[in-house]
Motif scaffolding. Sequence first.
Motif, short mmCIF file in Angstrom:
data_model
loop_
_atom_site.label_atom_id
_atom_site.label_comp_id
_atom_site.label_asym_id
_atom_site.label_seq_id
_atom_site.Cartn_x
_atom_site.Cartn_y
_atom_site.Cartn_z
N GLU A 587 56.86 80.51 15.27
CA GLU A 587 57.51 79.26 15.66
C GLU A 587 56.49 78.32 16.32
O GLU A 587 56.47 77.11 16.05
N GLY A 588 55.66 78.89 17.20
CA GLY A 588 54.64 78.09 17.86
C GLY A 588 53.61 77.54 16.89
O GLY A 588 53.19 76.38 16.99
N ARG A 589 53.20 78.36 15.91
CA ARG A 589 52.24 77.88 14.91
C ARG A 589 52.82 76.73 14.10
O ARG A 589 52.14 75.75 13.80
N LYS A 590 54.10 76.86 13.76
CA LYS A 590 54.75 75.80 12.99
C LYS A 590 54.85 74.51 13.80
O LYS A 590 54.51 73.42 13.30
N LEU A 591 55.29 74.62 15.05
CA LEU A 591 55.42 73.44 15.90
C LEU A 591 54.07 72.79 16.14
O LEU A 591 53.91 71.57 16.07
N TRP A 601 46.43 77.20 18.40
CA TRP A 601 45.51 78.31 18.16
C TRP A 601 45.95 79.56 18.88
O TRP A 601 45.74 80.69 18.43
N GLU A 602 46.57 79.41 20.08
CA GLU A 602 46.97 80.57 20.87
C GLU A 602 47.95 81.45 20.11
O GLU A 602 47.94 82.68 20.24
N PHE A 603 48.79 80.84 19.29
CA PHE A 603 49.77 81.61 18.54
C PHE A 603 49.10 82.40 17.41
O PHE A 603 49.60 83.43 16.97
N TYR A 604 47.95 81.90 16.95
CA TYR A 604 47.22 82.63 15.93
C TYR A 604 46.68 83.94 16.50
O TYR A 604 46.81 85.00 15.89
N TRP A 605 46.03 83.85 17.69
CA TRP A 605 45.44 85.08 18.20
C TRP A 605 46.50 86.04 18.74
O TRP A 605 46.34 87.27 18.65
#
Length: 893
Positions: A587-591, A601-605
């Motif tokens: 959800e964070g990556r999408k937003l 980037w934080e949601f990727y790691w």
Amino acid sequence: MQYGVGLSTDLAGLNADIEQQHEELLELISSQSDEDSGSIHRSFLNGSSNSFVMLPPSPKIFHGREAELKTLLTTLLAPSEPAHVAILGPGGMGKTALALATVHHPDVMAKYLERHFISCESATSYAELLVSIGLHLGPEPSWQSPKAILNYFGACGPCLLVLDNFETPWEASESRSEVEEFIGQLSGIPTLALLLTMRGVERPGKVKWTRPFMSPLDPLSSTASRQIFLDIADEPDDGEDAALDDLLDLSDRLPLAIALMANIASFEGYLATLSRWQVENTALLSDGHDKRSNLEKSITLSLNSPRLASSPNAINLLALISLLPDGIRVEDLVASTVPIPDVRQAQWRLVGTSLAYVDVSGRLKALSPIREYIRRTHAPAPQFTTPLRTYFQNLLALWKAKRHIHSGNLGPELASYVGNITELLRYGLSAEQESSWVEIGDSILVLHDFSRTMLKGDTQLINKLPELINDTGDSGLRWRYATRCLRPGPLLPTDPDALIEEGVQYYGTHMTRSNIDEVIAFYDCVARHYSNGLHKDLSRATEFNALTLDLAREHGETVHQLKALATKCYIAQTSDAPRRLIPVAREGRKLGGLASNPEAWEFYWTEAWALSCIGDFRGAQDLCMEAHEWLVSAGLETTDRRLFLLDVEADIHLQKGEYSEARTVYAEMLKRTSPQRSPIYHGYLLTSAARVDMVMGSVSVNDVSAKLETAQTVFTAYRMHQIPITVCAMAELALYRDDLDTARSLLVKCLTANRRLFPLVASDCLAILGDSRKNLHGGNSSTGDVFPWSIVFLALARKMQDPIRTLHALRRIADYPTIVGEDTALVLFRVVCDVGAEMGIHHLQAECMLGIGDILTQRGDVDEARKMWEGARSRFVRCSRSRDVLQVDARLS
């Protein structure tokens, strides 16, 4: 003859001076070495003149100028036309010492039968220069005419003339032309080599200087500085090494400052010398009477230079850069509208006198001892410091606003100016009006965040905020500061719950549209606070996280929504629930992607970490690559964000049993941190590296113990006692040194303390307690004493929904064929081995193949057993587990 200003024309006085010099000469002759005495004797016997040579001795302590000495020797000993060289650089940089080392070199002595060393320090004009040279050649006034001097050097054969401190007569503008004309005539003598030492970076005109020019002297290397210090002072006692390092830093590797500090340390000690410096600064090094034994006199000589006096703005610029340890580019000074007219001309004057220099990045800098002296004697006026402070405060504010979008090179550029910003803010609190204090306080908070992000550690200015808040009575500043205090570290109050309750009440009655950012930031910090460390309370963390998300969504703040979602991921991560983390991260990556916001980037790691926990290593590595691209695009690849990403990469290697690769990643991370820069992370990395070292089995017990002790020291300094991962590591260390009783006791204690709050650590304890191959319970214990730990380990792994730990637990259960039966054990080993191979978990395959081989041996199938052991050995080698390789070799022998 007319003598210059300052020279007495009283004949009686002159005769008295000559008599005194005669006595000093006799004393000097009696104290000379045989070599120097021979040189003097040769001069007295020289029939062509009545000259005599007075050479100061060669420096007894001489380090760090070997390259420059080699250059001078090559130039002076060349068979071509005579050398004309100027040794340039700031005062106290060792120009005279280098010249004397050159003059006394055996090859120079062999080539130049006459060598003259003449100090020009007191010669402030052309006339006084002639007197200085003439008195050196002979006491009669006739020697002080330019013709006599030129005739003497023209007739004396191969000769080396050193004119020390030649800037003194050359700087006087009213006689510079005459001085240059005279030195030009000297340089025309075919048998005379000239060696001048001069403060600054300018050479006199009318001389054909030998090419290539010798570069101005730079500060010494760290190694040479230390050698000089320890040649003068004793080796530091236990506990004084840090003081020695601090003294060398304060000297800025300036030879004069090093020698003076070392002399004081030799009889007062390192710690006492450091304490005195903190009070006295350069005055500590100013007891001597001349420039070679008095640092302040050396600096004053440069300050009194006629070249500097001709540029009134230069002193103001020097006063300003005395506050700037990082130096500054002229472009930044111009952009800040500092009221220094013709700043480039002022810079040129400072560089010309070597009171400052321009480094390789184009920044104007002054050496540390010079900065300290100027700050004490010529403190900069607020009219110069305020515009520059405001300029950097605006850049900090820009970073705060732009940190979530592409900011180009702003972060790294600002990071290189952290020292300047710190000093300007500190100076603003002491020298400027109270009306600017709250603004400065807010900038300190931003600087604190920025410094942490850029891995430069906590800014010490943060410790001034409680007093500043008390002096200003500003409640907004107080709560902005309180928000920072809820993060792990020394600012955390002894009763954070009370602070949180008060903060909730404050923002409950003071929440407005203008401070909504502060409110959301406070609640977000509270949620983070309750999701980690000794204050872990996941229910409260979830409650405040939900409140943060609601506020962010209500006010349409995408950045705050991303922060709240990142905290939600963090809560899932600290509760060891990787599967719950994945949908939140997506959800964070999408937003973040929709908003083109690099904060995503934080949601990727975090998702990469979760995927590695469930064995999807390919997906985790792909996300790490994408996260790295985000960091590069945002200019954050040198920040703490990169550390988080590297940590995930190390974890992927660990999960797969690639210990050497994980150790390499930890080594890279340790280079980026220290007990001062990102200290908590540094302690964690030391602990992790020590644990990997023990698994690999190639490091001594002492080395591992040293890492863990250093880590514990870092944690203790931050009031973080009994960190779970450290306790677990200490248990592993006890096992590593075969202290089984201590290891078992620590593991049980760690398991009991962390089974609810830190299930990941608890599972590590259970993995060791339930591993029969560790022999942790001693040779006399029954299988029934060990096996239950494996069952509990399996139960916890299943509760955590952790497939990799589940596989490891099943492998441990398979190690008990007498309980589960050989057939069941073989099935478990083969299933776990196959799944491990599919996932690419090397050490799990090796452990299973070892167990299969042991069972096959018991059944008499030796050939198949050897195949399994050989497969296990190759995989243990791949994992760099040297102790396990030896155990397999014992089976194969």
